[in-house]
Write a protein that holds these residues in place. Structure first.
Motif: not given
Length: 552
Positions: A186-211
């Motif tokens: 879990x530490x290696x994967x930063x598992x607790x923040x995994x979904x947040x990392x995806x959300x940040x990338x979607x927002x920063x790249x101007x991607x569609x955030x509606x799942x």
């Protein structure tokens, strides 16, 4: 749940193969992806497993591949480790994407060995719009390893609690070891923040955030940004990107660059975006033609690659020139000996008949020796690829050439623009899409009449313009070949004013170097309109015209 038809995050055990890629296996206890329900074939099923951390790698040795019997990759040796930031560069058709597919286990090479370990995420140039696959499906797949790791941690914690109350302990202490391993993962994967990392990338790249949005309802660029965000957010041991700057705006480019620079894992990237490679790559694998036909690996980042490549090209040219000169010398020697044989030994009637006859064997032997030398002198150095030449020209420096006063075209220019050009002048035209850069160059060339203002040429001034895109004149030239051919035609005209609209489109980085170096020494006035970030850096000392937003 439907699964996406592109390789997401997977792990492979370290293994070596000869002439083929290793068969994927599932580590004991690892979850596998469900079969797709959309009917679309998967290129490979994503697997989850413990990341390899510092031990993650892709090692390829002696990779060869000849699709259709035509050699494409020859003797490729490359290693991508957990600390590597490697760029693969080369002209269109040099095999960059093919090599990436081989290294990521999606194409079997004709020969060579590949050894892999660790989790891997891949972003290809294209993502098909498969039906019923949503943005949420891509995001879920990206964080599947993290969710599996968190679930394993919860199970291990429950097992430890059960052991603590004596209801399930067998005295082995196994639940404690399971918990430690799950926590480490879990530490290696930063598992607790995994979904947040995806959300940040979607927002920063101007991607569609509606799942709930389906990929089939998104544009090509929107699909690309969603997939890139998910791959970046997955934070694998090794990240493989093919032309990642496609469809990104300035903010997206900044986020991608910062993300790749701060990565602690390995990176393998193919891109024509020179600015991205200059900012993030530490090593360059160059697939362009070389003296011995093999690829070249350069360290030292962008500057190390350009310096090393230039040094190798100069050595190649020198070796080729020397060998050609020696071959010409030997051939001239044979021709001279043959001439002496045909004209110097035939005895005339009477005078020196005996002397001439006695010299004949020596002349024949000399000819044979020279012919043997010529046959032994094999031409082993191939001709280097031709460089892009920019003629110096004969335009008088400082001589007035062209004046444009407050020119504009309705609905195509954001603001009226005034430009004065003299011999030797340099000018950059910059601004966002729709601001009127191409329109300005068209007006300066005379191809487009302004609605207001005027353009005047001073005397018999010649003007040549390169447009953004090139018309296909036959079906056998790639965009890169067409661009080079058209650019060469424009420059060869020797104009007094050269207007270049996005001149680096489809050009390899070696040709861009040739172009920019040549433009600096041209006597003509040169105007360049471009979005190319590396070109803007290289030409930062040029004066510039800033065109505003079309809506301003």
């Amino acid at each position: 749940m439907p699964r996406t038809p592109f390789p997401s995050v997977h792990s492979t055990p370290a293994s070596a193969t000869e002439g083929t890629v290793p068969e994927r296996t599932v580590p004991e206890g690892a979850a596998t992806a469900a079969a797709p329900t959309t009917g679309a074939p998967l290129t490979e099923a994503p697997l989850t497993g413990a990341p390899a951390g510092d031990r993650a790698h892709i090692r390829a040795r002696g990779i060869t591949h000849s699709p259709g019997g035509q050699p494409l990759l020859t003797g490729v040796d490359v290693t991508v480790s957990a600390s590597t930031k490697l760029a693969v560069v080369g002209e269109n058709g040099s095999g960059k994407t093919t090599l990436l597919r081989i290294l990521t286990d999606r194409l079997t090479p004709d020969g060579g060995s590949i050894d892999r370990a660790g989790t891997l995420a891949v972003a290809d140039q294209e993502l098909p719009a498969y039906p019923d696959v949503t943005v949420g499906d891509l995001a879920d797949e990206a964080i599947t390893p993290a969710r599996a790791a968190l679930a394993a941690l919860d199970d291990a914690a429950a097992a430890m609690a059960s052991d603590a109350d004596g209801s399930g302990s067998d005295g082995s202490g196994g639940s404690g070891d399971d918990y430690s391993r799950a926590l480490e993962l879990c530490i290696l994967l930063d598992a607790w923040d995994a979904e947040r990392h995806v959300d940040i990338a979607l927002e920063a790249l101007g991607a569609v955030t509606d799942r709930t949005r389906q990929l089939a309802h998104l544009s090509v660029g929107q699909r690309y940004r969603v997939r890139l965000a998910c791959v970046l957010g997955a934070q694998p041991d090794l990240l493989v990107l093919d032309e990642p700057t496609n469809h990104l705006d300035a903010a997206g480019l900044d986020f991608l660059t910062a993300t790749l620079r701060s990565r602690t894992g390995g990176l393998l990237v193919v891109s024509h975006d020179a600015a991205l490679l200059a900012d993030v790559a530490d090593e360059f694998l160059d697939l362009d033609p070389s003296a011995d036909g093999g690829p070249r690996l350069y360290g030292g980042g962008w500057d190390g690659w350009r310096t090393g490549r230039a040094r190798d090209r100069e050595a190649w040219q020198a070796a080729y020139d020397a060998q050609q000169a020696e071959h010409r010398r030997l051939r001239e020697s044979v021709d001279q000996a043959r001439s002496r044989l045909s004209t110097g030994w035939r005895p005339d009637k009477g005078v020196d008949k005996h002397a001439r006859q006695s010299r004949a064997p020596g002349i024949v032997q000399s000819l044979h020796r020279r012919e043997d030398e010529l046959r032994r002198h094999a031409l082993t150095v191939p001709p280097p690829p031709p460089r892009l030449a920019v003629p110096t020209g004969r335009t008088q420096k400082g001589a007035p050439l062209l004046t444009a006063a407050e020119v504009a075209v309705a609905d195509r220019s954001s603001h009226p623009v005034s430009v004065g050009l003299a011999g030797g002048d340099r000018l950059l035209v910059v601004g966002p899409n729709g601001a009127g850069k191409s329109t300005l160059l068209a007006m300066l060339s005379g191809a487009l009449e302004p609605d207001q203002g005027w353009v005047r040429r001073h005397g018999t001034v010649t003007v040549s313009r390169l447009g953004q895109e090139d018309e296909i004149d036959d079906g056998h030239r790639s965009p890169g070949q067409l661009r080079r051919r058209r650019l060469t035609q424009v420059l060869a005209q020797g104009p007094d004013v050269v207007l270049l609209d996005e001149p680096t489109n489809h050009l390899s980085m070696s040709l861009v170097d040739d172009l920019l170096e040549g433009l600096e020494g041209a006597s003509a006035a040169v105007v360049v309109a471009t979005h190319d970030r590396q070109v803007l850096r290289r030409l930062a000392h040029w004066p510039r015209v800033e065109l505003g937003d079309a809506s301003a």
